[in-house]
Design a protein around this motif. Structure first.
Motif, short mmCIF file in Angstrom:
data_model
loop_
_atom_site.label_atom_id
_atom_site.label_comp_id
_atom_site.label_asym_id
_atom_site.label_seq_id
_atom_site.Cartn_x
_atom_site.Cartn_y
_atom_site.Cartn_z
N PHE A 92 8.31 70.96 35.93
CA PHE A 92 8.58 71.66 37.18
C PHE A 92 7.64 71.12 38.25
O PHE A 92 6.42 71.14 38.06
N GLU A 93 8.20 70.66 39.38
CA GLU A 93 7.39 70.18 40.50
C GLU A 93 7.72 71.03 41.72
O GLU A 93 8.85 71.02 42.20
N SER A 94 6.72 71.77 42.20
CA SER A 94 6.94 72.75 43.27
C SER A 94 6.18 72.34 44.53
O SER A 94 5.14 71.68 44.46
N ASP A 95 6.68 72.75 45.69
CA ASP A 95 5.98 72.44 46.94
C ASP A 95 4.89 73.47 47.26
O ASP A 95 4.12 73.28 48.20
N VAL A 96 4.82 74.57 46.50
CA VAL A 96 3.72 75.54 46.64
C VAL A 96 3.26 75.94 45.23
O VAL A 96 3.99 75.73 44.27
N PRO A 97 2.07 76.50 45.10
CA PRO A 97 1.59 76.87 43.76
C PRO A 97 2.47 77.94 43.12
O PRO A 97 2.87 78.91 43.76
N ILE A 98 2.77 77.74 41.85
CA ILE A 98 3.53 78.69 41.04
C ILE A 98 2.87 78.77 39.66
O ILE A 98 1.97 77.98 39.35
N VAL A 99 3.32 79.71 38.84
CA VAL A 99 2.88 79.78 37.44
C VAL A 99 4.14 79.83 36.58
O VAL A 99 5.11 80.52 36.94
N VAL A 100 4.13 79.09 35.46
CA VAL A 100 5.31 78.97 34.61
C VAL A 100 4.97 79.34 33.16
O VAL A 100 3.96 78.89 32.62
N GLN A 101 5.81 80.16 32.56
CA GLN A 101 5.65 80.57 31.16
C GLN A 101 6.97 80.32 30.43
O GLN A 101 8.04 80.60 30.96
N HIS A 102 6.87 79.82 29.23
CA HIS A 102 8.04 79.45 28.44
C HIS A 102 8.28 80.49 27.35
O HIS A 102 7.37 80.87 26.63
N THR A 103 9.52 80.97 27.23
CA THR A 103 9.86 81.96 26.21
C THR A 103 11.20 81.60 25.57
O THR A 103 12.12 81.18 26.26
N ARG A 104 11.29 81.76 24.27
CA ARG A 104 12.57 81.60 23.58
C ARG A 104 12.88 82.85 22.77
O ARG A 104 12.00 83.37 22.09
N LEU A 105 14.10 83.30 22.85
CA LEU A 105 14.60 84.33 21.94
C LEU A 105 15.62 83.65 21.05
O LEU A 105 16.58 83.06 21.52
N ASP A 106 15.39 83.75 19.75
CA ASP A 106 16.26 83.09 18.78
C ASP A 106 16.97 84.17 17.99
O ASP A 106 16.34 84.96 17.28
N SER A 107 18.28 84.22 18.10
CA SER A 107 19.05 85.25 17.37
C SER A 107 20.09 84.60 16.45
O SER A 107 21.19 85.10 16.30
N ARG A 108 19.68 83.50 15.82
CA ARG A 108 20.59 82.85 14.87
C ARG A 108 20.80 83.71 13.64
O ARG A 108 21.82 83.65 12.97
N ARG A 109 19.75 84.48 13.29
CA ARG A 109 19.85 85.38 12.15
C ARG A 109 20.06 86.81 12.65
O ARG A 109 20.11 87.05 13.86
#
Lengths: 123, 123, 123, 123
Positions: A92-109
Motif C-alpha cells: 500500500f502506497e499512500s499520499d498521507v500517513p495511514i496504518v494497515v492491519q492484515h486479517t483473515r477469516l478462514d471458514s473452510r471447515r
C-alpha cells in the motif's frame, strides 16, 4: 488529531480460500486489509498485489479523513479480481500517513479460524 | 523499571460479533486492547474509536504505574457503547510511554477463534 | 552471525486458561514467549510479569548463544507460578540483543485456537 | 517500485506438528515464511534455522524481483529437513530489502487453527 502511521505498508501473506462452509458475508472466507486514516486529509492509496509467477496488479483505494476502511481483497474487481487459492502479497502506497492491519477469516471447515497482524510500515 | 513503549498506538482492525455460543464472560466474543504501563508514572490515555462512515468517538482510560489493563471494547459505555457487528479502528494517546496489543476472541461458533497483534506505535 | 534484535521486549497480553480438553503437553493450554538469541554471547534475561492489581514479579531466564528457547509461562516456578485465569503482561530485559515472539495455544474447547505476534522491542 | 523492507528478519517461533487430520496440501499442518521482494533486483537469501540444543542449520532461498514466495519450512530438504514436533527459530539475511511474515496452519484437530505475524526486521 495529527496523522499517525506511515506512507508505505507491506503484507507478504495473502491467500483467499475458495471454500467456505457459510455463504453469509460475515462468515465467508475472506482476507481484509484494515486501513486507518486518523488524520485530517483524505488518503489516496495505490495497492499493488504481487504473485509468485507473474507481474503485480495495481488497484486504487481511498480512505476519507478520520475514517477506517476494512477492505476485503475478495471485493477488488478493477482491473481484475484477486484469484482464489493463490499465494499473493500486497503493498500500500499512500499520499498521507495511514496504518494497515492484515486479517483473515478462514471458514473452510465448520469452525472459523482467524489470523491478524499489523503490516510492515515505512516511509 | 524505566518506562517502555510509545505514546501513540493505532489498531486499524476492530469488530465485535454480536453472536456468542457462550455467555460466560471468559468465552463471550470480545475485543481487547491489552495496555502495559511498565513505568513509574500513571498513564492517562485518550482512546479514539474510528468508523467507516461517521466521526470518531473519544473515551478516557487510565492505567496505574507498573500495572496492565486488559480493556474490553465491549465494556466501554461513556459516552456510548461501541456498536456490535460494525467495523471500527482505534487510536490510543498516552501522556507516558505504554505498549498496546490487540486481541479478539470470537465465539460465534462452537469453538473459539483467536487473533492477536502488537499495535502500531509511534511518538 | 552478528546479533539481531533489541534488549527490551514487552508483551502486554497474557492469560493462561485453567481449562484444557487435553492433558498432553503439546495440546495443553499454554502461553509461550519464544526467545531467539542468534548472536555469539549467551543472554541473561530478567523477565518481569505485571498484573492488574499488584506489584510485578521478577524471574531469571538465560538463552545460550545461537539457540532458541520457547519458554512456557506455565513452567515458571521461582519465585512463584504465574496464576491461571488471570490477566498479566510481561517485559524481557536482556544483556544482549534478542528477539521475542508471543504465542498462545488455547485448548479450552475440543479444537485448539492459536494466536501469535512478535513482541514490542526497543533498546 | 522502490524496494520496501529490511535485509534481516527473525522469527523466534517455529514448530511443525507431525499430525494432520488432512493430507491435502492446503490443509496439511505447515509453517510458512511469506517473503515479499517488491523491488527491482532478485533477492538472494540465507535462511538459518536455530534450535534449543544444537547448532543452527543454513539454507539458501531466492525470490525474483517483483515476486512473492510463500516458503513452507516443511519443504526444505537441503542440507536436511526441518524436524517435526521440535521447537525452532529462523533468521533471514537478504542482499536486498524484503518483508517477511510468519504463518502457521495447524490441523492436528478436525478444525484448523491459524497464527500469523510480521517478523522482526532490521538492517
Amino acid at each position: 488529531m495529527p496523522a499517525i502511521g506511515k506512507t508505505r505498508w507491506a503484507i507478504p501473506e495473502g491467500y483467499i480460500p475458495s471454500e467456505s462452509i457459510s455463504q453469509h458475508r460475515a462468515l465467508l472466507s475472506h482476507e481484509t486489509a484494515c486501513i486507518l486514516n486518523a488524520g485530517e486529509r483524505d488518503a489516496k492509496i495505490r495497492l499493488s498485489v504481487f504473485f509468485a509467477d507473474r507481474e503485480p496488479v495495481h488497484y486504487r483505494v481511498s480512505v476519507p479523513a478520520r475514517r477506517t476502511l476494512h477492505l476485503r481483497f475478495n471485493d477488488l474487481k478493477d482491473p481484475e479480481p484477486v484469484p482464489l487459492d493463490t499465494d499473493y502479497a500486497s503493498v500500500f502506497e499512500s499520499d498521507v500517513p495511514i496504518v494497515v492491519q492484515h486479517t483473515r477469516l478462514d471458514s473452510r471447515r465448520a469452525e472459523i479460524a482467524l489470523l491478524s497482524t499489523v503490516a510492515y510500515g515505512e516511509d
